[in-house]
Motif scaffolding. Structure first.
Motif, PDB file in Angstrom:
ATOM      1  N   THR A 147      61.383   9.767 -12.363  1.00  0.00           N
ATOM      2  CA  THR A 147      60.201   9.868 -13.222  1.00  0.00           C
ATOM      3  C   THR A 147      59.048   9.080 -12.616  1.00  0.00           C
ATOM      4  O   THR A 147      59.231   8.191 -11.789  1.00  0.00           O
ATOM      5  CB  THR A 147      60.506   9.331 -14.630  1.00  0.00           C
ATOM      6  OG1 THR A 147      60.853   7.960 -14.532  1.00  0.00           O
ATOM      7  CG2 THR A 147      61.631  10.119 -15.281  1.00  0.00           C
ATOM      8  N   GLN A 148      57.859   9.445 -13.061  1.00  0.00           N
ATOM      9  CA  GLN A 148      56.637   8.757 -12.619  1.00  0.00           C
ATOM     10  C   GLN A 148      55.639   8.817 -13.766  1.00  0.00           C
ATOM     11  O   GLN A 148      55.405   9.882 -14.363  1.00  0.00           O
ATOM     12  CB  GLN A 148      56.051   9.463 -11.385  1.00  0.00           C
ATOM     13  CG  GLN A 148      54.813   8.809 -10.819  1.00  0.00           C
ATOM     14  CD  GLN A 148      55.151   7.632  -9.916  1.00  0.00           C
ATOM     15  OE1 GLN A 148      56.139   7.660  -9.213  1.00  0.00           O
ATOM     16  NE2 GLN A 148      54.331   6.605  -9.956  1.00  0.00           N
ATOM     17  N   ARG A 149      55.045   7.652 -14.078  1.00  0.00           N
ATOM     18  CA  ARG A 149      54.046   7.605 -15.146  1.00  0.00           C
ATOM     19  C   ARG A 149      52.660   7.550 -14.511  1.00  0.00           C
ATOM     20  O   ARG A 149      52.446   6.851 -13.527  1.00  0.00           O
ATOM     21  CB  ARG A 149      54.282   6.389 -16.039  1.00  0.00           C
ATOM     22  CG  ARG A 149      55.661   6.390 -16.688  1.00  0.00           C
ATOM     23  CD  ARG A 149      55.921   5.128 -17.487  1.00  0.00           C
ATOM     24  NE  ARG A 149      57.301   5.090 -17.950  1.00  0.00           N
ATOM     25  CZ  ARG A 149      57.737   5.623 -19.073  1.00  0.00           C
ATOM     26  NH1 ARG A 149      56.875   6.245 -19.879  1.00  0.00           N
ATOM     27  NH2 ARG A 149      59.016   5.543 -19.419  1.00  0.00           N
ATOM     28  N   ILE A 150      51.728   8.283 -15.125  1.00  0.00           N
ATOM     29  CA  ILE A 150      50.390   8.390 -14.532  1.00  0.00           C
ATOM     30  C   ILE A 150      49.360   8.485 -15.645  1.00  0.00           C
ATOM     31  O   ILE A 150      49.579   9.141 -16.676  1.00  0.00           O
ATOM     32  CB  ILE A 150      50.297   9.619 -13.581  1.00  0.00           C
ATOM     33  CG1 ILE A 150      48.938   9.679 -12.893  1.00  0.00           C
ATOM     34  CG2 ILE A 150      50.587  10.902 -14.314  1.00  0.00           C
ATOM     35  CD1 ILE A 150      48.730   8.629 -11.856  1.00  0.00           C
ATOM     36  N   ASN A 151      48.233   7.824 -15.456  1.00  0.00           N
ATOM     37  CA  ASN A 151      47.077   7.926 -16.353  1.00  0.00           C
ATOM     38  C   ASN A 151      45.913   8.551 -15.585  1.00  0.00           C
ATOM     39  O   ASN A 151      45.667   8.197 -14.419  1.00  0.00           O
ATOM     40  CB  ASN A 151      46.658   6.551 -16.877  1.00  0.00           C
ATOM     41  CG  ASN A 151      47.695   5.945 -17.798  1.00  0.00           C
ATOM     42  OD1 ASN A 151      48.294   6.646 -18.607  1.00  0.00           O
ATOM     43  ND2 ASN A 151      47.917   4.634 -17.670  1.00  0.00           N
ATOM     44  N   TYR A 152      45.213   9.446 -16.220  1.00  0.00           N
ATOM     45  CA  TYR A 152      44.056  10.082 -15.585  1.00  0.00           C
ATOM     46  C   TYR A 152      43.123  10.606 -16.667  1.00  0.00           C
ATOM     47  O   TYR A 152      43.511  10.750 -17.837  1.00  0.00           O
ATOM     48  CB  TYR A 152      44.497  11.218 -14.651  1.00  0.00           C
ATOM     49  CG  TYR A 152      45.184  12.379 -15.336  1.00  0.00           C
ATOM     50  CD1 TYR A 152      44.466  13.503 -15.734  1.00  0.00           C
ATOM     51  CD2 TYR A 152      46.565  12.348 -15.586  1.00  0.00           C
ATOM     52  CE1 TYR A 152      45.089  14.560 -16.356  1.00  0.00           C
ATOM     53  CE2 TYR A 152      47.184  13.400 -16.204  1.00  0.00           C
ATOM     54  CZ  TYR A 152      46.455  14.502 -16.592  1.00  0.00           C
ATOM     55  OH  TYR A 152      47.070  15.558 -17.220  1.00  0.00           O
ATOM     56  N   LYS A 162      44.253  10.391 -20.413  1.00  0.00           N
ATOM     57  CA  LYS A 162      45.501  11.049 -20.758  1.00  0.00           C
ATOM     58  C   LYS A 162      46.655  10.306 -20.087  1.00  0.00           C
ATOM     59  O   LYS A 162      46.538   9.842 -18.952  1.00  0.00           O
ATOM     60  CB  LYS A 162      45.485  12.516 -20.325  1.00  0.00           C
ATOM     61  CG  LYS A 162      44.363  13.334 -20.925  1.00  0.00           C
ATOM     62  CD  LYS A 162      44.544  14.804 -20.699  1.00  0.00           C
ATOM     63  CE  LYS A 162      45.672  15.365 -21.532  1.00  0.00           C
ATOM     64  NZ  LYS A 162      45.735  16.828 -21.460  1.00  0.00           N
ATOM     65  N   TYR A 163      47.754  10.263 -20.820  1.00  0.00           N
ATOM     66  CA  TYR A 163      48.962   9.626 -20.294  1.00  0.00           C
ATOM     67  C   TYR A 163      50.017  10.710 -20.094  1.00  0.00           C
ATOM     68  O   TYR A 163      50.294  11.493 -21.014  1.00  0.00           O
ATOM     69  CB  TYR A 163      49.465   8.557 -21.260  1.00  0.00           C
ATOM     70  CG  TYR A 163      50.914   8.197 -21.068  1.00  0.00           C
ATOM     71  CD1 TYR A 163      51.342   7.529 -19.928  1.00  0.00           C
ATOM     72  CD2 TYR A 163      51.858   8.538 -22.039  1.00  0.00           C
ATOM     73  CE1 TYR A 163      52.679   7.211 -19.754  1.00  0.00           C
ATOM     74  CE2 TYR A 163      53.190   8.219 -21.879  1.00  0.00           C
ATOM     75  CZ  TYR A 163      53.596   7.557 -20.728  1.00  0.00           C
ATOM     76  OH  TYR A 163      54.924   7.249 -20.551  1.00  0.00           O
ATOM     77  N   ALA A 164      50.580  10.775 -18.905  1.00  0.00           N
ATOM     78  CA  ALA A 164      51.569  11.790 -18.584  1.00  0.00           C
ATOM     79  C   ALA A 164      52.816  11.124 -18.012  1.00  0.00           C
ATOM     80  O   ALA A 164      52.729  10.151 -17.242  1.00  0.00           O
ATOM     81  CB  ALA A 164      51.013  12.800 -17.592  1.00  0.00           C
ATOM     82  N   LEU A 165      53.974  11.676 -18.386  1.00  0.00           N
ATOM     83  CA  LEU A 165      55.255  11.271 -17.823  1.00  0.00           C
ATOM     84  C   LEU A 165      55.758  12.437 -16.982  1.00  0.00           C
ATOM     85  O   LEU A 165      56.081  13.506 -17.519  1.00  0.00           O
ATOM     86  CB  LEU A 165      56.248  10.938 -18.934  1.00  0.00           C
ATOM     87  CG  LEU A 165      57.680  10.634 -18.488  1.00  0.00           C
ATOM     88  CD1 LEU A 165      57.737   9.359 -17.663  1.00  0.00           C
ATOM     89  CD2 LEU A 165      58.612  10.542 -19.695  1.00  0.00           C
TER      90      LEU A 165
END
Length: 345
Positions: A147-152, A162-165
């Motif tokens: 998994t990788q967490r990312i904000n953009y 937005k917050y995406a997993l």
């Protein structure tokens, strides 16, 4: 005697108007003269008329052949026009071609979840469609997925964060590999609770990207997003479609079949929280490739046009020779008639 004299005068005038210059024609005329000049006892009135009837039949046959070849030329011209018209229409209306390529392993897709306030409890890879029963539903479990967490920032508003997993999807299609995820949402103000997700073609491309935020913005702009609801097990079967554009570029999109199964909550105490279950697997081992093809082959059209033009030139040449031959036969007939009348005289 008067009638005979008038016919002789007309024949002499026609011969003087149509003199022959060719040496070959003169040699044939000498041969014909020797064959025409017969003894008086063998001359009759039927011989000139019989020879005239044969010449007339030859002329009629030549005219018929000429008209046939003119008709063939007209048909050839129509074929040329029709061939060029069909070629232009096929250029304007390409045909969609669909081909299938069988693979044993897919490039692992990326699954981007937008859980909001929901939390990922567990994530596992299973094989052969076997999902064991849940031991502690609603409790944190093993997270065995990459998994990788990312904000953009939102690509459509450029203001909202937005917050995406991002989770690595299944690869092994022969073993029916699947990814099973469980989310937990502790209360919500909405009447309906759901989690958004989107699929993109390569998780490895996301990992290798130096600008992951820009990568996710491009994915959100290019791919469609879906939802799965709380209180159900949502089974997603994916299929991959590649489309080749006219400029040579290739775009990738996902088609999916979704089935929903009700989850029976067997926990002892009534809960106000929501549980989400979702399964991702490949539908089949075939990658569908779509491209527009032009059925018109320029080389076939060129070959057909060359054949038609050769037929036209051949027909024109034959018609020219036929006309010359008719003129020559006419001159020869008039000369023979003049010689026969002179001999009779």
């Amino acid at each position: 005697t008067t009638v005979l004299t008038m016919q002789l005068n007309e024949d002499v005038e026609q011969v003087s108007e149509n003199p022959t210059d060719e040496g070959e024609g003169e040699m044939e005329d000498h041969e014909d003269t020797s064959s025409v000049i017969l003894p008086d006892s063998e001359l009759g009135t039927s011989a000139p008329y019989l020879h005239f009837s044969k010449t007339c039949l030859k002329n009629v046959f030549s005219v018929i052949l000429l008209f046939i070849y003119l008709l063939l030329m007209a048909v050839a011209v129509f074929l040329v026009y029709q061939t060029i018209t069909d070629f232009r229409e096929k250029l304007k209306h390409p045909v969609m071609s669909v081909s299938y390529k069988e693979v044993s392993l897919y490039d692992a897709p990326g699954i981007a979840f937008y859980p909001g306030k929901a939390r990922l409890l567990s994530c596992k890879h299973h094989y052969y469609d076997h999902i064991p029963p849940l031991i502690n539903p609603g409790q944190p479990g093993d997270i065995e997925c990459t998994t990788q967490r990312i904000n953009y920032t939102d690509p459509f508003t450029n203001q909202t964060m937005k917050y995406a997993l991002v989770v690595q999807g299944p690869r092994d299609v022969k073993k029916k590999e699947l990814v099973f995820l469980q989310f937990h949402l502790n209360g919500t103000d909405q009447d309906f609770s759901a989690i958004d997700y989107l699929l993109f073609s390569s998780f490895q491309d996301f990992i290798n990207s130096p600008e992951k935020a820009e990568f996710m913005k491009d994915c959100e702009s290019s791919y469609s997003s879906w939802k799965f609801s709380g209180g159900f097990r949502t089974w997603v079967k994916m299929s991959l479609v590649k489309t080749k554009e006219e400029d040579g570029s290739e775009t990738v999109e996902f088609k999916q079949e979704t089935s929903v199964v009700n989850y029976i909550d067997q926990r002892t105490k009534p809960r106000s929280d929501q549980l989400f279950f979702v399964v991702f697997e490949w539908k089949d081992p075939f990658i569908q490739t779509v491209q527009d093809i032009i059925t018109a082959n320029p080389w076939n059209m060129i070959a057909l046009l060359c054949g038609i033009f050769l037929a036209l030139f051949k027909a024109a040449d034959f018609a020219k020779l036929s006309v010359k031959w008719m003129i020559k036969i006419r001159k020869r007939h008039l000369k023979r008639r003049s010689q026969v009348m002179n001999h009779i005289s």
